[in-house]
Design an enzyme around this catalytic site. Structure first.
Site: not given
Ligand code: PGA
Length: 261
Positions: A11, A13, A103, A105, A173, A179, A219
């Site tokens: 991904n 992003k 996702h 985000e 996730e 991250g 991660s």
């Protein structure tokens, strides 16, 4: 034993423009070719920004690459007055195989609800795209509800109205692991991925649950992928930051070389 083909998904992003994407995909393909990577043993899928997809399609088709690719989001609608939205129909025309949906985000920064995410899953399926449905709990959720309740609830909500033989991928996730450099342990990932598979069995039936790939994301690096891939209910990884580092991503794809069974 499972016959699910592991999937390593990158991904990107909002990183890499279309020129950078071409260079990256070329180098990745060379690196995996040099390593005699078998795509039928471990599937590789890339998720570039929308504006890169046409360039990636052209390269993949011209060089007959076995890399799969997809978008990072899709509209719930087919066409019409939805400024800024991208239809699944357009993605299918670009030979996208997959699309990331839900996702964290997008859930957090764009306030996407379970209901909207469910509508996007149905739209993707309608256009022949495989949704990579992301679910996961925040650190606060983990404290309050324990490890599985929130991701399982998100999965259940997103599967409403989905046919029992749907071809989907689920990505667990944990938001606290994305991250942060602080990945879940393989045991934590396995526990939630097993709970997600049980929910798939309850909702879509045991055959679809057995065939569906459940990925871990958060991660993931070349140094920790092997631990996740040893777990029976983890069928691959959704990789963010490390998917932008050619050597790291290539090493993650080649996890079988260092998984040490
Ligand atoms: P990360 O991101 O690998 O950088 O933690 C994963 C993701 O957001 O899909």
């Amino acid at each position: 034993m499972t016959n699910r083909t592991p999937l390593i998904a990158g991904n990107w992003k909002m990183n890499l423009d279309h020129l950078q994407a071409i260079a990256f995909v070329q180098k990745l393909a060379w690196s995996l070719k040099d390593a005699s990577h078998s795509y039928s043993d471990v599937e590789v899928a890339l998720f570039p920004p929308f504006t890169d997809l046409r360039s990636v399609q052209t390269l993949v088709s011209a060089d007959k690459l076995e890399l799969a690719y997809g978008a990072q989001d899709v509209s719930a609608h087919d066409s019409g007055a939805y400024t800024g939205e991208i239809s699944g129909q357009f993605l299918a025309k670009l030979d996208c195989a997959y699309v990331i949906i839900g996702h964290s985000e997008r859930r957090t920064l764009h306030n996407e609800t379970d209901e909207q995410i469910g509508a996007k899953v149905r739209a993707a399926l309608k256009h022949g795209l495989v949704p990579v449905l992301c679910v996961g709990e925040t650190a606060a959720d983990l404290e309050e509800f324990g490890p599985s309740a929130v991701p399982v609830g998100q999965l259940k909500a997103a599967l409403a109205g989905v046919p029992s033989d749907a071809n989907i991928v689920v990505a667990y996730e944990p938001v606290w692991a994305i991250g942060s450099g602080q990945a879940a342990t393989p045991e934590q990932a396995e526990q939630v991925c097993a709970a997600l598979r049980a929910e798939l069995a309850a909702t879509l039936g045991p055959d679809t649950a057995a065939a569906t790939r459940v990925l871990y994301g958060g991660s993931v690096k070349s140094g920790n992928i092997a631990g996740f891939m040893r777990e029976p209910n983890v069928d691959g990884a959704l990789v963010g930051g490390a998917s932008l580092d050619l050597d790291e991503f290539s090493a993650i794809v080649r996890f079988k070389k260092h998984v040490g069974v």
